[in-house]
Write an enzyme that holds these catalytic residues in place. Structure first.
Site, PDB file in Angstrom:
ATOM      1  N   HIS A 224       2.234   2.272  -3.207  1.00 59.54           N
ATOM      2  CA  HIS A 224       1.206   3.059  -3.765  1.00 59.54           C
ATOM      3  C   HIS A 224       1.690   4.469  -3.745  1.00 59.54           C
ATOM      4  CE1 HIS A 224      -2.300   0.062  -3.248  1.00 59.54           C
ATOM      5  NE2 HIS A 224      -1.279  -0.510  -4.018  1.00 59.54           N
TER       6      HIS A 224
ATOM      7  N   ASP B  12       1.061  -1.131   0.048  1.00 58.01           N
ATOM      8  CA  ASP B  12      -0.044   0.040   0.208  1.00 58.01           C
ATOM      9  C   ASP B  12       1.085   0.999  -0.036  1.00 58.01           C
ATOM     10  OD1 ASP B  12      -1.987   1.953   0.777  1.00 58.01           O
ATOM     11  OD2 ASP B  12      -3.148   0.401   0.804  1.00 58.01           O
TER      12      ASP B  12
END
Ligand SMILES: *[C@@H]1O[C@H](CO)[C@@H](O)[C@H](O)[C@H]1NC(C)=O
Ligand SMILES: *[C@@H]1O[C@H](CO)[C@@H](O)[C@H](O)[C@H]1NC(C)=O
Length: 391
Positions: free
Chosen positions: A239, A216
């Protein structure tokens, strides 16, 4: 009567015979065999260290310490002016994810002052939980954040490694004056919600010379973060570095004074991102500098997304109340994995203001022309800016 008692104490806690302020977890019942639950031993060492006046040290020797329970190290009763936790070995979470299940945090520090964690490996053993979540069958617990600091001041995390967290690796919540340096976090690129470092409601957090490879955000910045400084950081897979998601709540403090400097993104979904829910909110983001950044094969190198609304759920007007202003992008170059390398998708009700691009050069793949896209975005550009600015 007195003498045997003293001998008994010295026998149980031999570390008291040497430096009174050094506490070795092995003397408090922790066993580095990877199998015996050492959580109680760590807690006893903490109670001793935090209860002693002056500065104290907790030593964690080499080997694997199974910490089978969620552990809360609280500072409210501490007499010590600071505790250094020197870790040579590793702390390992139970491999069965049902054990930590819904406990929010595996290793939690609350209301502590002057705590330093130096070295060591924290292994969240998240693999089986990711498999459960990725199978789509449901019924998986949320899992636990590996390391959390809450309502704490003057914290240092130095040279520590976090691997395979179940959920977030490190969370800094409600803290003042935190220095994170030489820290590595790693988890598989497809591990769900394994944010590297999450900061919220905190002031004066510095992240230096660190790297995150995870599933993430490498760093996520929540509401109420002020005076955040990130320098010499590398991110990927992951991310990206994300301010947000903000504005889920109608009432939330803003994000102010954030510097992100000398960062390399490799193969990430985003580079530098600001993200808010398409919901009413009084939140804001202002005073942000993204500087000296290289992008290699990044899907959205520069992005503001104010229309976040997963599953199109809970965003009645689909308009974000979060006000974004005074954001500088300076000396950013490299390659985008998608054609649109710069995307400013701001709120129709509160357009972004004073976005500035300076010396930006981004290509689509290695040598094709990239595009930029703006909606409700105001600002200026200077220097050499490619793709040409739509501000
Ligand atoms: C902004 O944050 C930095 C640390 O990141 C701090 O040194 C500086 O004083 C802050 N500036 C303001 C105006 O608060
Ligand atoms: C960033 O890295 C460079 C080169 O390794 C180093 O000289 C510099 O001191 C680092 N900056 C900080 C704030 O640690």
């Amino acid at each position: 009567m007195v003498i045997p008692t003293v001998i008994f104490i010295l026998f149980l806690y031999p570390s008291l015979t040497s430096a009174a302020s050094n506490y070795n977890v092995a003397d408090f019942g922790a066993i580095p065999d990877g199998k015996t639950d050492s959580s109680a031993g760590f807690l006893r060492a903490w109670t001793a260290a935090c209860g002693s006046a002056g500065r104290s040290t907790i030593s964690v020797p080499t080997g694997k310490f199974l910490i089978r329970q969620p552990v809360v190290f609280t500072g409210s009763q501490c007499k010590s002016s600071g505790v250094m936790i020197l870790i040579q070995g590793s702390l390992v979470a139970p491999s069965d994810y049902r054990v930590l299940g819904e406990s929010t945090t595996w290793l939690s520090f609350q209301c502590v002052t002057g705590v330093t964690i130096s070295g060591g490996i924290l292994d969240g053993q998240g693999g089986s939980l990711w498999t459960c979540k990725n199978s789509g069958k449901g019924g998986c617990p949320t899992g636990a954040t590996t390391l959390g600091f809450t309502n704490s001041n003057n914290i240092v995390i130095d040279g520590m490694t976090s691997i395979n967290s179940q959920l977030y690796h490190i969370v800094i919540n409600g803290c003042k004056n935190v220095k994170i340096q030489g820290v590595k976090v790693s988890a598989s690129g497809d591990s769900p919600n394994t944010d590297g470092i999450h900061v919220q409601f905190s002031t004066g957090v510095t992240i230096l010379n660190s790297r995150a490879a995870t599933g993430d955000d490498c760093v996520s910045v929540g509401a109420g973060t002020t005076g955040l400084w990130i320098e010499n950081f590398s991110c990927g897979p992951g991310h990206g570095i994300s301010i947000g998601s903000l504005g889920k709540a109608a009432n939330e403090p803003g994000v102010k004074n954030v510097t992100v400097k000398t960062v390399k993104f490799t193969g990430t979904d985003n580079g530098v991102r600001i993200k808010s829910w398409g919901r009413p909110s009084n939140g804001f983001v202002t005073g942000v500098l993204f500087q000296h950044i290289t992008m290699a094969d990044v899907k959205n190198p520069i992005i503001i997304d104010q229309n976040y609304c997963p599953d199109d759920n809970g965003c009645p007007q689909k308009v974000s109340g979060v006000k974004i202003s005074n954001v500088m992008y300076q000396d950013i170059h490299g390659s985008s994995a998608t054609e649109v390398a710069v995307k400013f998708d701001c709120s129709s009700e509160h357009p972004c203001t004073d976005l500035r691009l300076q010396d930006v050069k981004l290509t689509y793949k290695s040598d094709q022309a990239a595009l930029s896209s703006c909606s409700n975005a105001d600002g200026s550009s200077s220097g050499f800016v490619v793709p040409s600015s739509c501000l």
